[in-house]
Write a protein that holds these residues in place. Structure first.
Motif, PDB file in Angstrom:
ATOM      1  N   ARG A  49      34.961  42.812  46.053  1.00 36.99           N
ATOM      2  CA  ARG A  49      36.723  43.229  46.048  1.00 36.99           C
ATOM      3  C   ARG A  49      35.923  44.005  44.076  1.00 36.99           C
ATOM      4  O   ARG A  49      36.612  44.491  43.776  1.00 36.99           O
ATOM      5  CB  ARG A  49      37.590  42.240  44.842  1.00 36.99           C
ATOM      6  CG  ARG A  49      38.351  42.499  46.714  1.00 36.99           C
ATOM      7  CD  ARG A  49      39.486  40.683  46.084  1.00 36.99           C
ATOM      8  NE  ARG A  49      39.513  39.626  45.312  1.00 36.99           N
ATOM      9  CZ  ARG A  49      38.408  38.847  46.350  1.00 36.99           C
ATOM     10  NH1 ARG A  49      38.720  39.011  47.516  1.00 36.99           N
ATOM     11  NH2 ARG A  49      38.525  37.712  45.892  1.00 36.99           N
ATOM     12  N   TYR A  50      34.632  43.347  43.444  1.00 35.31           N
ATOM     13  CA  TYR A  50      34.800  44.083  41.973  1.00 35.31           C
ATOM     14  C   TYR A  50      33.767  44.820  42.288  1.00 35.31           C
ATOM     15  O   TYR A  50      33.923  45.835  41.358  1.00 35.31           O
ATOM     16  CB  TYR A  50      33.663  42.631  41.632  1.00 35.31           C
ATOM     17  CG  TYR A  50      33.973  41.427  41.155  1.00 35.31           C
ATOM     18  CD1 TYR A  50      34.793  41.564  39.352  1.00 35.31           C
ATOM     19  CD2 TYR A  50      35.152  40.647  41.505  1.00 35.31           C
ATOM     20  CE1 TYR A  50      35.317  40.434  38.560  1.00 35.31           C
ATOM     21  CE2 TYR A  50      35.526  39.308  40.865  1.00 35.31           C
ATOM     22  CZ  TYR A  50      36.127  39.868  39.831  1.00 35.31           C
ATOM     23  OH  TYR A  50      37.100  38.364  38.905  1.00 35.31           O
ATOM     24  N   GLU A  52      34.390  47.246  44.544  1.00 33.54           N
ATOM     25  CA  GLU A  52      35.654  47.847  44.453  1.00 33.54           C
ATOM     26  C   GLU A  52      36.031  48.628  43.562  1.00 33.54           C
ATOM     27  O   GLU A  52      36.669  49.580  43.207  1.00 33.54           O
ATOM     28  CB  GLU A  52      36.469  47.346  46.162  1.00 33.54           C
ATOM     29  CG  GLU A  52      37.519  48.276  46.350  1.00 33.54           C
ATOM     30  CD  GLU A  52      36.633  49.445  47.165  1.00 33.54           C
ATOM     31  OE1 GLU A  52      36.816  50.645  46.871  1.00 33.54           O
ATOM     32  OE2 GLU A  52      35.988  49.647  48.172  1.00 33.54           O
ATOM     33  N   ALA A  53      36.243  47.588  42.937  1.00 35.04           N
ATOM     34  CA  ALA A  53      37.077  47.706  41.600  1.00 35.04           C
ATOM     35  C   ALA A  53      36.727  49.118  40.546  1.00 35.04           C
ATOM     36  O   ALA A  53      37.028  49.175  39.768  1.00 35.04           O
ATOM     37  CB  ALA A  53      37.224  46.683  40.407  1.00 35.04           C
ATOM     38  N   GLN A 144      45.520  40.392  49.225  1.00 34.79           N
ATOM     39  CA  GLN A 144      46.055  40.879  48.280  1.00 34.79           C
ATOM     40  C   GLN A 144      47.597  40.298  47.978  1.00 34.79           C
ATOM     41  O   GLN A 144      48.702  39.920  49.568  1.00 34.79           O
ATOM     42  CB  GLN A 144      46.379  42.705  48.201  1.00 34.79           C
ATOM     43  CG  GLN A 144      44.114  43.301  48.121  1.00 34.79           C
ATOM     44  CD  GLN A 144      44.647  44.685  47.967  1.00 34.79           C
ATOM     45  OE1 GLN A 144      45.879  45.633  49.304  1.00 34.79           O
ATOM     46  NE2 GLN A 144      44.221  45.368  47.267  1.00 34.79           N
ATOM     47  N   GLN A 173      43.959  43.252  35.952  1.00 35.00           N
ATOM     48  CA  GLN A 173      43.160  44.388  36.658  1.00 35.00           C
ATOM     49  C   GLN A 173      41.618  43.832  35.783  1.00 35.00           C
ATOM     50  O   GLN A 173      41.085  44.484  36.930  1.00 35.00           O
ATOM     51  CB  GLN A 173      43.283  45.873  36.273  1.00 35.00           C
ATOM     52  CG  GLN A 173      43.633  45.709  34.668  1.00 35.00           C
ATOM     53  CD  GLN A 173      44.439  47.755  34.207  1.00 35.00           C
ATOM     54  OE1 GLN A 173      44.431  47.844  34.635  1.00 35.00           O
ATOM     55  NE2 GLN A 173      43.177  47.698  32.912  1.00 35.00           N
ATOM     56  N   PRO A 177      40.867  41.681  40.412  1.00 33.48           N
ATOM     57  CA  PRO A 177      40.685  42.529  40.708  1.00 33.48           C
ATOM     58  C   PRO A 177      40.836  42.979  41.665  1.00 33.48           C
ATOM     59  O   PRO A 177      40.607  42.407  43.054  1.00 33.48           O
ATOM     60  CB  PRO A 177      39.014  43.857  40.171  1.00 33.48           C
ATOM     61  CG  PRO A 177      38.168  42.402  40.986  1.00 33.48           C
ATOM     62  CD  PRO A 177      39.577  41.570  39.955  1.00 33.48           C
ATOM     63  N   GLU A 178      41.549  44.044  42.447  1.00 35.01           N
ATOM     64  CA  GLU A 178      41.791  44.620  44.224  1.00 35.01           C
ATOM     65  C   GLU A 178      42.707  43.498  44.736  1.00 35.01           C
ATOM     66  O   GLU A 178      42.796  43.392  46.143  1.00 35.01           O
ATOM     67  CB  GLU A 178      40.726  44.607  44.687  1.00 35.01           C
ATOM     68  CG  GLU A 178      39.974  45.533  44.820  1.00 35.01           C
ATOM     69  CD  GLU A 178      40.385  46.977  44.410  1.00 35.01           C
ATOM     70  OE1 GLU A 178      41.679  47.249  45.567  1.00 35.01           O
ATOM     71  OE2 GLU A 178      40.403  47.639  44.045  1.00 35.01           O
ATOM     72  N   ARG A 179      43.542  42.846  44.281  1.00 31.82           N
ATOM     73  CA  ARG A 179      44.217  41.147  44.536  1.00 31.82           C
ATOM     74  C   ARG A 179      45.866  42.335  44.243  1.00 31.82           C
ATOM     75  O   ARG A 179      46.334  41.628  45.573  1.00 31.82           O
ATOM     76  CB  ARG A 179      43.980  40.579  44.210  1.00 31.82           C
ATOM     77  CG  ARG A 179      43.332  39.396  43.519  1.00 31.82           C
ATOM     78  CD  ARG A 179      42.728  38.956  44.909  1.00 31.82           C
ATOM     79  NE  ARG A 179      41.714  38.070  45.298  1.00 31.82           N
ATOM     80  CZ  ARG A 179      42.401  36.965  46.324  1.00 31.82           C
ATOM     81  NH1 ARG A 179      42.480  37.491  47.085  1.00 31.82           N
ATOM     82  NH2 ARG A 179      40.900  35.788  46.496  1.00 31.82           N
ATOM     83  N   LYS A 206      42.754  53.049  39.113  1.00 32.17           N
ATOM     84  CA  LYS A 206      42.810  52.900  40.522  1.00 32.17           C
ATOM     85  C   LYS A 206      44.094  51.569  40.460  1.00 32.17           C
ATOM     86  O   LYS A 206      44.711  50.823  41.832  1.00 32.17           O
ATOM     87  CB  LYS A 206      41.877  50.834  40.602  1.00 32.17           C
ATOM     88  CG  LYS A 206      41.206  52.320  41.630  1.00 32.17           C
ATOM     89  CD  LYS A 206      39.577  50.961  41.482  1.00 32.17           C
ATOM     90  CE  LYS A 206      38.773  51.588  42.375  1.00 32.17           C
ATOM     91  NZ  LYS A 206      38.418  52.684  43.923  1.00 32.17           N
ATOM     92  N   THR A 207      44.525  50.402  39.397  1.00 31.80           N
ATOM     93  CA  THR A 207      45.781  49.997  39.577  1.00 31.80           C
ATOM     94  C   THR A 207      46.908  51.079  39.333  1.00 31.80           C
ATOM     95  O   THR A 207      48.055  50.578  39.753  1.00 31.80           O
ATOM     96  CB  THR A 207      45.687  48.921  38.061  1.00 31.80           C
ATOM     97  OG1 THR A 207      44.826  48.145  37.962  1.00 31.80           O
ATOM     98  CG2 THR A 207      47.012  48.302  38.642  1.00 31.80           C
ATOM     99  N   LYS A 210      48.817  51.817  42.169  1.00 24.63           N
ATOM    100  CA  LYS A 210      49.477  51.300  42.982  1.00 24.63           C
ATOM    101  C   LYS A 210      50.898  50.526  42.113  1.00 24.63           C
ATOM    102  O   LYS A 210      51.936  50.252  43.558  1.00 24.63           O
ATOM    103  CB  LYS A 210      49.003  49.724  43.206  1.00 24.63           C
ATOM    104  CG  LYS A 210      47.457  49.822  43.667  1.00 24.63           C
ATOM    105  CD  LYS A 210      46.829  48.481  43.583  1.00 24.63           C
ATOM    106  CE  LYS A 210      45.163  48.613  44.508  1.00 24.63           C
ATOM    107  NZ  LYS A 210      44.553  47.581  44.045  1.00 24.63           N
TER     108      LYS A 210
END
Length: 296
Positions: A49-50, A52-53, A144, A173, A177-179, A206-207, A210
């Protein structure tokens, strides 16, 4: 020609997978051997996830992860218990819903119009507690959560301060991250636009993608929301058919039960009856409580 393209695509995917595995190993080597809670936190899914972020930039992912570990060492989110934040939860301004989205994800409902306190520190502690709880209640195949934000009774006078909004975004964020899978802002009033114009600059790219605005008269936005939620489960406040009501007493009972499971997860409790396994991006005790039952 078709076979060539198909073979080429397969080879490209294989190379991409190999490259990402190499970056995972590199990040593991850079952070070194961890112990205690850090070791539990930094599962393979967490490292992914880190990465990816930070678009799979190992150096940036390492820095981000180190900042989170430092933050967790002082904030100690895994030690927060419901009795410490229950006063923040009296109005139901933030709570875990008794239903999931179509993908089985945990849902957090936020109702900023029901803000009932002034302390930024306590508000953030309450939010972090519920984020941690939402993660621990995710099904094994999900990492997520989804957010539903209801603007009923929201006004500039009840609006959270910019500082509070900025800190919420920062925590979500940068330390989770990516949660977040998606955040639906349902029918915000026009005066919210002024608030949003300031707040949106704190949100990373990235956030930002969403965050979805939904307006009852905008069919496209309503249809998008329906791809995430079943109308039968969705509360009427979000255009659904369910008559759900926040019950503080029932929610408190559920949170107190979850606190025991949380303590076991992090090795903070006395019970060692649960077996350890990798789940939801954490390594810890299996936690699979029943959904919260709310009543009209």
């Amino acid at each position: 020609m078709f076979r060539w393209k198909n073979s080429s695509q397969t080879e490209q995917e294989h190379n991409e997978t190999a490259l990402r595995e190499a970056k995972m190993k590199e990040l593991k080597a850079l952070i070194g051997q961890l112990s205690g809670r850090n070791s539990l936190y930094c599962s393979d899914a967490c490292l992914k996830r880190y990465l990816e972020a930070r678009n799979w930039n190992v150096g940036k992912a390492k820095k981000m992860l180190e900042e989170t570990l430092k933050w967790r060492s002082t904030f100690k989110p895994e030690e927060i218990r419901w009795n410490e934040v229950s006063g923040e939860g009296e109005t139901g301004k933030v709570y875990k819903a008794g239903f999931h989205d179509r993908h089985g994800r945990t849902v957090l409902i936020l109702r900023p119009g029901l803000q009932n306190t002034k302390s930024l520190e306590n508000q953030m502690k309450h939010l972090v507690y519920l984020i941690e709880n939402a993660i621990l209640n995710l099904p094994e195949d999900q990492e997520q959560m989804s957010w539903l934000i209801d603007f009923t009774d929201w006004s500039m006078s009840t609006s959270v301060p910019i500082k509070s909004a900025r800190e919420t975004i920062n925590i979500l964020q940068n330390h989770y991250p990516e949660r977040l899978a998606v955040a639906f802002l349902y029918n915000p009033p026009r005066i919210f636009e002024a608030f949003w114009k300031i707040v949106k600059y704190f949100i990373d790219a990235k956030t930002f993608v969403k965050v979805k605005f939904v307006y009852p008269k905008n069919l496209e936005s309503v249809e998008l929301m329906s791809t995430f939620f079943d109308d039968e489960n969705l509360p009427t406040e979000f255009g659904g058919k369910a008559l759900l009501q926040y019950n503080y007493e029932e929610f408190s009972k559920q949170m107190n039960q979850d606190d025991v499971k949380t303590a076991n997860f992090w090795g903070l409790g006395h019970s060692n009856s649960n077996q350890l396994h990798v789940s939801n991006g954490f390594s810890g005790a299996e936690i699979a409580p029943e959904p919260i039952q709310t009543h009209p």
